[in-house]
Write a protein that holds these residues in place. Sequence first.
Motif, PDB file in Angstrom:
ATOM      1  N   PRO A 279      -3.309  10.359  -1.664  1.00 33.14           N
ATOM      2  CA  PRO A 279      -2.351   9.293  -1.351  1.00 33.14           C
ATOM      3  C   PRO A 279      -0.864   9.153  -0.371  1.00 33.14           C
ATOM      4  O   PRO A 279      -1.001   9.070   0.579  1.00 33.14           O
ATOM      5  N   ASN A 283       0.188  10.018   3.193  1.00 32.97           N
ATOM      6  CA  ASN A 283       1.165   9.234   4.070  1.00 32.97           C
ATOM      7  C   ASN A 283       2.523  10.229   4.710  1.00 32.97           C
ATOM      8  O   ASN A 283       2.754   9.899   5.448  1.00 32.97           O
ATOM      9  N   GLU A 303      -5.442   7.246   7.369  1.00 32.53           N
ATOM     10  CA  GLU A 303      -6.505   6.481   7.541  1.00 32.53           C
ATOM     11  C   GLU A 303      -6.659   6.969   5.649  1.00 32.53           C
ATOM     12  O   GLU A 303      -7.398   6.241   5.169  1.00 32.53           O
ATOM     13  N   GLN A 304      -7.201   8.606   5.623  1.00 32.34           N
ATOM     14  CA  GLN A 304      -6.853   8.953   4.463  1.00 32.34           C
ATOM     15  C   GLN A 304      -6.599   8.379   2.907  1.00 32.34           C
ATOM     16  O   GLN A 304      -6.777   7.664   2.250  1.00 32.34           O
ATOM     17  N   ILE A 306      -5.613   5.373   2.943  1.00 30.55           N
ATOM     18  CA  ILE A 306      -4.949   4.133   2.752  1.00 30.55           C
ATOM     19  C   ILE A 306      -7.071   4.451   1.738  1.00 30.55           C
ATOM     20  O   ILE A 306      -7.203   3.373   1.119  1.00 30.55           O
ATOM     21  N   ASP A 307      -7.761   4.832   2.781  1.00 32.62           N
ATOM     22  CA  ASP A 307      -8.915   4.901   1.595  1.00 32.62           C
ATOM     23  C   ASP A 307      -9.211   5.282   0.165  1.00 32.62           C
ATOM     24  O   ASP A 307      -9.434   5.009  -0.811  1.00 32.62           O
ATOM     25  N   LYS A 308      -7.758   6.284  -0.218  1.00 27.85           N
ATOM     26  CA  LYS A 308      -8.145   6.875  -1.042  1.00 27.85           C
ATOM     27  C   LYS A 308      -7.383   5.766  -2.020  1.00 27.85           C
ATOM     28  O   LYS A 308      -7.574   6.160  -3.340  1.00 27.85           O
ATOM     29  N   LYS A 309      -6.426   4.743  -1.932  1.00 24.12           N
ATOM     30  CA  LYS A 309      -5.660   4.070  -3.065  1.00 24.12           C
ATOM     31  C   LYS A 309      -5.568   2.822  -1.939  1.00 24.12           C
ATOM     32  O   LYS A 309      -4.324   2.216  -1.613  1.00 24.12           O
ATOM     33  N   PRO A 310      -6.425   1.621  -1.790  1.00 29.19           N
ATOM     34  CA  PRO A 310      -5.968   0.794  -0.296  1.00 29.19           C
ATOM     35  C   PRO A 310      -4.674  -0.100  -1.596  1.00 29.19           C
ATOM     36  O   PRO A 310      -4.217  -0.591  -0.428  1.00 29.19           O
ATOM     37  N   THR A 311      -5.117  -0.602  -2.973  1.00 30.52           N
ATOM     38  CA  THR A 311      -4.560  -1.590  -2.973  1.00 30.52           C
ATOM     39  C   THR A 311      -3.061  -0.837  -3.928  1.00 30.52           C
ATOM     40  O   THR A 311      -2.129  -1.892  -3.026  1.00 30.52           O
ATOM     41  N   TYR A 313      -1.390   1.851  -1.505  1.00 34.90           N
ATOM     42  CA  TYR A 313      -0.832   1.879  -0.770  1.00 34.90           C
ATOM     43  C   TYR A 313      -0.449   0.879   0.777  1.00 34.90           C
ATOM     44  O   TYR A 313      -0.671   1.088   2.212  1.00 34.90           O
ATOM     45  N   ASN A 317      -0.457   1.335   5.367  1.00 33.49           N
ATOM     46  CA  ASN A 317      -0.937   0.448   5.979  1.00 33.49           C
ATOM     47  C   ASN A 317       0.108   0.112   7.416  1.00 33.49           C
ATOM     48  O   ASN A 317      -0.559   0.138   7.927  1.00 33.49           O
TER      49      ASN A 317
END
Length: 339
Positions: A279, A283, A303-304, A306-311, A313, A317
């Motif tokens: 992630p 980024n 976007e990738q 965020i998808d891999k570790k949304p909480t 990253y 965002n």
Amino acid sequence: MNKKIIALLTILVLVSGCAATEEAPALDTSLYDGKPVDSLSNDTPPQNEVEAIKRGDAALSSGNYDLALYEYIRSLAFEDAVMKDKSLYNIGRIHHARGNTPLAEKAYLMAVEENPNNEQVLEQLGVLYTKSGDVAQGEAYFYRAINADQVRLGKNISLKPQDENIDVQIRGLTVDYKSPIMAYTGLGVIYDVDKKHELAQAFYQKALQVNPASLKTLINTGYSFYMSGDYATARRYTMSALEKDPNNEKALNNLALVYLGRGEVKRALNVFQQQMDAPEALNNVGYFLMLQGKPEEAIPYLEQAIDKKPTYYSVANENLQRALEMVRESKIVVAQTGE
């Protein structure tokens, strides 16, 4: 007791008392900052400057910095001392390493008063001032260190920042393994920040002549060429740095930037992933693509991330929102100008 004998004994006592008071010259304790002096050494005082310096060198080698300070300060007290600038340099270095900038500065400036052409002291003053934010003062001392080194090498050259064709003059400077490499590298960094990359690179080349194996100089040179858009040369110097230290974080980061500059995004991502999780690497790719003015290319990578570790990253965002805003602004400009 015979009066003559009493008088003679009195004289001997007075003489021995005077000798005791003159045994140790007065010390400049304003340069000392350590544990109580009484706890450092029970040895008899040094008899001369050379002995005091030898004691200081031995203490320094063994890591006893308080004792080293004390002995170097003792060496300054002899009236016939001829190496005061060297002792003051060592005193300054100890304080500098400890983060005591005021005492380091005081010792260095006293050393310059003793010997205005001590290139080591001048170089350290340049380092001290640039790190403390006084770049103009640091730059001036770096130049003085280089010019003093030319004096040491028997060259009649005085380099000044306002000189015409200064890059040509830099190439004509003479150096050896004792030359002030930090002065050359420091000026390179100053001119890179000022976006005078060719001038910076001229100083870096001199630094590499002093020490071709200098990791810091190789990294700085590679980054300078990256900033000037010469990605092939930037990669060559960065790879040389990585040959010496394959896990150097700064060199790996610079190599990834070089690949991004060349449009080799996947290779850049692979390099980032050598030193961070996926992630963060994704980024970073997105962030640096934005800095290069490529927000549309940045969006998929953000976007990738965020998808891999949304909480984790939130920063991804924020970067994604910035990239989307850059794309929208670009479309507005195109609609208004028709370009």
